[in-house]
Design a protein around this motif. Structure first.
Motif, PDB file in Angstrom:
ATOM      1  N   GLU A   6       0.833  -1.207   0.000  1.00  0.00           N
ATOM      2  CA  GLU A   6       0.000   0.000   0.000  1.00  0.00           C
ATOM      3  C   GLU A   6       0.868   1.258   0.000  1.00  0.00           C
ATOM      4  O   GLU A   6       0.552   2.241  -0.662  1.00  0.00           O
ATOM      5  N   LEU A   7       1.964   1.223   0.728  1.00  0.00           N
ATOM      6  CA  LEU A   7       2.868   2.371   0.787  1.00  0.00           C
ATOM      7  C   LEU A   7       3.476   2.656  -0.578  1.00  0.00           C
ATOM      8  O   LEU A   7       3.576   3.813  -1.013  1.00  0.00           O
ATOM      9  N   ASP A   8       3.871   1.589  -1.270  1.00  0.00           N
ATOM     10  CA  ASP A   8       4.386   1.763  -2.632  1.00  0.00           C
ATOM     11  C   ASP A   8       3.306   2.324  -3.556  1.00  0.00           C
ATOM     12  O   ASP A   8       3.581   3.158  -4.427  1.00  0.00           O
ATOM     13  N   GLY A   9       2.066   1.866  -3.352  1.00  0.00           N
ATOM     14  CA  GLY A   9       0.974   2.333  -4.195  1.00  0.00           C
ATOM     15  C   GLY A   9       0.677   3.809  -4.004  1.00  0.00           C
ATOM     16  O   GLY A   9       0.362   4.527  -4.967  1.00  0.00           O
ATOM     17  N   VAL A  10       0.819   4.294  -2.770  1.00  0.00           N
ATOM     18  CA  VAL A  10       0.614   5.725  -2.510  1.00  0.00           C
ATOM     19  C   VAL A  10       1.653   6.545  -3.270  1.00  0.00           C
ATOM     20  O   VAL A  10       1.336   7.567  -3.894  1.00  0.00           O
ATOM     21  N   GLY A  11       2.901   6.076  -3.242  1.00  0.00           N
ATOM     22  CA  GLY A  11       3.957   6.796  -3.958  1.00  0.00           C
ATOM     23  C   GLY A  11       3.688   6.870  -5.452  1.00  0.00           C
ATOM     24  O   GLY A  11       3.879   7.931  -6.074  1.00  0.00           O
ATOM     25  N   ARG A  12       3.218   5.789  -6.022  1.00  0.00           N
ATOM     26  CA  ARG A  12       2.922   5.787  -7.465  1.00  0.00           C
ATOM     27  C   ARG A  12       1.735   6.696  -7.777  1.00  0.00           C
ATOM     28  O   ARG A  12       1.736   7.406  -8.793  1.00  0.00           O
ATOM     29  N   SER A  13       0.718   6.699  -6.899  1.00  0.00           N
ATOM     30  CA  SER A  13      -0.464   7.539  -7.129  1.00  0.00           C
ATOM     31  C   SER A  13      -0.108   9.012  -7.124  1.00  0.00           C
ATOM     32  O   SER A  13      -0.597   9.803  -7.944  1.00  0.00           O
ATOM     33  N   VAL A  14       0.776   9.418  -6.198  1.00  0.00           N
ATOM     34  CA  VAL A  14       1.205  10.814  -6.143  1.00  0.00           C
ATOM     35  C   VAL A  14       2.057  11.158  -7.357  1.00  0.00           C
ATOM     36  O   VAL A  14       1.948  12.235  -7.945  1.00  0.00           O
ATOM     37  N   MET A  15       2.887  10.215  -7.771  1.00  0.00           N
ATOM     38  CA  MET A  15       3.807  10.457  -8.880  1.00  0.00           C
ATOM     39  C   MET A  15       3.063  10.705 -10.188  1.00  0.00           C
ATOM     40  O   MET A  15       3.425  11.588 -10.975  1.00  0.00           O
ATOM     41  N   ILE A  16       1.988   9.928 -10.442  1.00  0.00           N
ATOM     42  CA  ILE A  16       1.261  10.073 -11.720  1.00  0.00           C
ATOM     43  C   ILE A  16       0.174  11.152 -11.622  1.00  0.00           C
ATOM     44  O   ILE A  16      -0.543  11.396 -12.596  1.00  0.00           O
ATOM     45  N   GLY A  17       0.017  11.767 -10.444  1.00  0.00           N
ATOM     46  CA  GLY A  17      -0.952  12.853 -10.299  1.00  0.00           C
ATOM     47  C   GLY A  17      -2.343  12.417  -9.924  1.00  0.00           C
ATOM     48  O   GLY A  17      -3.267  13.241  -9.896  1.00  0.00           O
ATOM     49  N   ALA A  18      -2.565  11.127  -9.640  1.00  0.00           N
ATOM     50  CA  ALA A  18      -3.896  10.661  -9.257  1.00  0.00           C
ATOM     51  C   ALA A  18      -4.294  11.204  -7.889  1.00  0.00           C
ATOM     52  O   ALA A  18      -5.481  11.398  -7.605  1.00  0.00           O
ATOM     53  N   TRP A  19      -3.297  11.411  -6.990  1.00  0.00           N
ATOM     54  CA  TRP A  19      -3.542  11.991  -5.673  1.00  0.00           C
ATOM     55  C   TRP A  19      -2.686  13.234  -5.528  1.00  0.00           C
ATOM     56  O   TRP A  19      -1.574  13.317  -6.065  1.00  0.00           O
ATOM     57  N   ASP A  20      -3.214  14.215  -4.768  1.00  0.00           N
ATOM     58  CA  ASP A  20      -2.374  15.372  -4.464  1.00  0.00           C
ATOM     59  C   ASP A  20      -1.476  15.023  -3.261  1.00  0.00           C
ATOM     60  O   ASP A  20      -1.672  14.018  -2.581  1.00  0.00           O
ATOM     61  N   GLU A  21      -0.507  15.894  -3.000  1.00  0.00           N
ATOM     62  CA  GLU A  21       0.467  15.597  -1.950  1.00  0.00           C
ATOM     63  C   GLU A  21      -0.176  15.535  -0.557  1.00  0.00           C
ATOM     64  O   GLU A  21       0.231  14.740   0.292  1.00  0.00           O
ATOM     65  N   ARG A  22      -1.193  16.363  -0.335  1.00  0.00           N
ATOM     66  CA  ARG A  22      -1.845  16.364   0.966  1.00  0.00           C
ATOM     67  C   ARG A  22      -2.518  15.026   1.262  1.00  0.00           C
ATOM     68  O   ARG A  22      -2.364  14.460   2.358  1.00  0.00           O
ATOM     69  N   LYS A  23      -3.246  14.518   0.275  1.00  0.00           N
ATOM     70  CA  LYS A  23      -3.900  13.225   0.451  1.00  0.00           C
ATOM     71  C   LYS A  23      -2.855  12.126   0.601  1.00  0.00           C
ATOM     72  O   LYS A  23      -3.022  11.183   1.390  1.00  0.00           O
ATOM     73  N   GLY A  24      -1.762  12.243  -0.155  1.00  0.00           N
ATOM     74  CA  GLY A  24      -0.700  11.243  -0.074  1.00  0.00           C
ATOM     75  C   GLY A  24      -0.075  11.206   1.315  1.00  0.00           C
ATOM     76  O   GLY A  24       0.157  10.123   1.875  1.00  0.00           O
ATOM     77  N   ARG A  25       0.200  12.401   1.890  1.00  0.00           N
ATOM     78  CA  ARG A  25       0.793  12.446   3.229  1.00  0.00           C
ATOM     79  C   ARG A  25      -0.151  11.851   4.276  1.00  0.00           C
ATOM     80  O   ARG A  25       0.266  11.133   5.179  1.00  0.00           O
ATOM     81  N   THR A  26      -1.449  12.153   4.144  1.00  0.00           N
ATOM     82  CA  THR A  26      -2.425  11.612   5.091  1.00  0.00           C
ATOM     83  C   THR A  26      -2.449  10.083   5.042  1.00  0.00           C
ATOM     84  O   THR A  26      -2.483   9.407   6.081  1.00  0.00           O
ATOM     85  N   GLU A  27      -2.423   9.552   3.822  1.00  0.00           N
ATOM     86  CA  GLU A  27      -2.458   8.100   3.664  1.00  0.00           C
ATOM     87  C   GLU A  27      -1.174   7.460   4.176  1.00  0.00           C
ATOM     88  O   GLU A  27      -1.191   6.385   4.791  1.00  0.00           O
ATOM     89  N   VAL A  28      -0.049   8.101   3.937  1.00  0.00           N
ATOM     90  CA  VAL A  28       1.233   7.570   4.417  1.00  0.00           C
ATOM     91  C   VAL A  28       1.255   7.513   5.937  1.00  0.00           C
ATOM     92  O   VAL A  28       1.718   6.524   6.539  1.00  0.00           O
TER      93      VAL A  28
END
Length: 521
Positions: free
Chosen positions: A392-414
């Motif tokens: 899941e942690l790897d998936g969050v990184g990929r989602s932020v990288m391709i722009g599917a998630w913004d950084e704020r949502k990514g940090r919350t999920e991490v």
């Protein structure tokens, strides 16, 4: 001007380009042809000039004598003498004159220093190019799943025919013993290396074992048959699950070595904090107490030591007492109610109580049929969840990288994932290394406990006992059997047997065992 004094410098590297004997013959012939007096020969065997040469080398000893005992240094070629600009500068600052079989370099002149710098630069270039070539070659072999050379990792040896790694039976046996004792018997690295050293086990180089030597062996992925590139290249000597659990256990930051007067308590089954003072609740410290039966006579004792735990006016108030010292009566202050009890008789009583309880417990009989199924299933489920969280942690990184998630949502999920991961890791750590009953109790025969190693006895008690409380000796209770005049041997034996029975009853009354099985023994 008299005969010039010369020193020979001979160096043989690991590549054995030219032996020491051949270098000596060629340098001696040159010095004799020039009519120089050879005052000293400096030899560095199996020494690289591309790395710093320490104070214990012939090179260092030679530097301290340049200009004092000799003026000229004779070597076969510059490569044998040095391979760095730094070493050349050192010789230049000392005013050395270098003569090689291939030519002469006078570092006291600008021309000589320039020529020397060029030759040293070329030597360094060749050294680095050869090193890079070797590194590429090793990396290519590792990527193909081949052993890249050098000293085989512990647990393996090099097959002279196939040039590959094969298990070393003796070393594999030690690795598996260590993993079993860590994971199944709940023992420590310290206890393992102490026992290995006591029974004569030695490292590959013949040295005593240390924790700092064993730990990296158990964390080396080569045991899985992997090269440094992560490619499977030879037979594994340990399975993936065992390796992962060893890694989790040995990299846990909460594991630390404690140096204290009670640090040797693990050598006795009731040490290490299992037995506690019944008054203050602090751990009883294992130490040796003189018996007074001759020099060197002592017995293992558990005691609530003031020098370890400090003063305790509430539970161990200090009183003034009169003692006789050197024929004089003196007043001293002493703590009262300090617990002190012989370890081995206490161990006998504790095991008697534990065995009596467990032999009448259906839960114990069922537990001995298998290897902690509840703990094992829980551990496997936690390990599966650990892998899911990493994914899941790897998936969050990929989602932020391709722009599917913004950084704020990514940090919350991490943060959410890391919080759960910390909890999972903690629970895994609590289970890994927990002693397993069937690894300690062979065949379920508790009556054979005296044959178990002390560390296994301790691991067993930690599984079935919460704590052992020991109270002070009762005031007025009998202590010594003594002797009487005009007593026959039979009468003395009968009186002593009765006295020992009373003593045992007194000792038993001092000991309370709180069991994890839901009963106060």
């Amino acid at each position: 001007m008299g005969t010039r004094r010369a020193a020979l410098y001979l160096r043989q590297s690991l590549d054995r380009a030219e032996g020491i004997g051949s270098q000596r013959d060629r340098c001696t012939a040159l010095a004799n042809a020039r009519g120089w007096q050879i005052v000293e020969t400096f030899e560095d065997n199996e020494t690289k000039a591309s790395k710093a040469r320490g104070s214990n080398t012939a090179w260092s000893r030679m530097l301290s004598r340049i200009g004092k005992d000799f003026e000229v240094i004779v070597a076969v070629d510059v490569d044998r003498l040095l391979r760095s600009i730094k070493d050349l500068s050192t010789l230049a600052d000392l005013g050395a004159q270098i003569v090689t079989v291939d030519g002469e370099i006078d570092l006291t002149t600008a021309d000589g220093e320039f020529r020397g710098t060029m030759l040293a630069g070329i030597a360094r270039f060749e050294t680095r190019r050869a090193s890079e070539r070797q590194q590429r070659h090793k990396a290519a072999k590792a990527a193909r799943g081949e052993w890249h050379g050098g000293t085989p990792p512990y647990g393996y040896e090099r097959d002279p025919e196939t040039k590959s790694l094969v298990p070393n039976e003796k070393e594999v046996a030690l690795i598996k013993e260590a993993s079993t004792r860590l994971l199944d018997r709940g023992q420590s690295l310290h206890s393992i290396v102490v026992e290995w050293n006591d029974r004569g086990e030695r490292t590959r180089k013949g040295h005593h074992w240390r924790q700092t030597g064993l730990r990296p062996i158990l964390l080396n992925r080569s045991m899985l048959g992997e090269t440094v590139a992560g490619v499977r290249g030879w037979d594994p000597i340990i399975d993936q699950q065992t390796f992962d659990r060893l890694s989790t256990l040995l990299t846990d930051p909460t594991r630390k070595i404690v140096h204290s007067p009670g640090a040797n308590g693990g050598k006795r089954s009731l040490g290490g904090g299992l037995a506690r003072c019944g008054l203050c609740g602090k751990p009883l410290i294992t130490h040796s107490k003189a018996t007074g039966k001759g020099k060197g006579s002592s017995t293992a004792t558990l005691a609530c030591l003031a020098r370890v735990h400090g003063p305790d006016p509430e539970n161990h108030p200090r009183v003034e007492r009169v003692r006789t010292r050197d024929g004089r009566r003196v007043s001293v202050w002493e703590d009262t109610n300090r617990v002190s009890i012989a370890h081995d008789p206490t161990e006998e009583i504790v095991f008697e109580k534990v065995i009596a309880l467990l032999n009448d417990t259906e839960r114990w009989k069922a537990r001995m049929q298998e290897k902690s199924p509840k703990d094992e299933n829980t551990l496997k489920a936690l390990e599966d969840r650990q892998r899911e969280l990493n994914a899941e942690l790897d998936g969050v990184g990929r989602s932020v990288m391709i722009g599917a998630w913004d950084e704020r949502k990514g940090r919350t999920e991490v943060e959410r994932i890391k919080t759960e991961m910390e909890d999972v890791n903690r629970r895994i750590g609590d289970l890994i290394g927990k002693p397993q009953l069937n690894a300690i109790v062979q065949g379920g025969k508790l009556e054979n406990w005296r044959e178990w190693p002390p560390l296994d006895r301790r691991s067993f008690l930690k599984l079935v006992v919460d704590r052992i409380e020991v109270f002070p000796y009762p005031d007025g209770a009998p202590r010594n059997a003594g002797w009487k005049l005009n007593e026959t041997p039979e009468q003395a034996a009968e009186r002593k047997a009765l006295h020992h029975a009373r003593i045992k009853a007194t000792v038993e009354s001092r000991i309370k065992v709180w069991s994890t099985w839901g009963a106060l023994i």
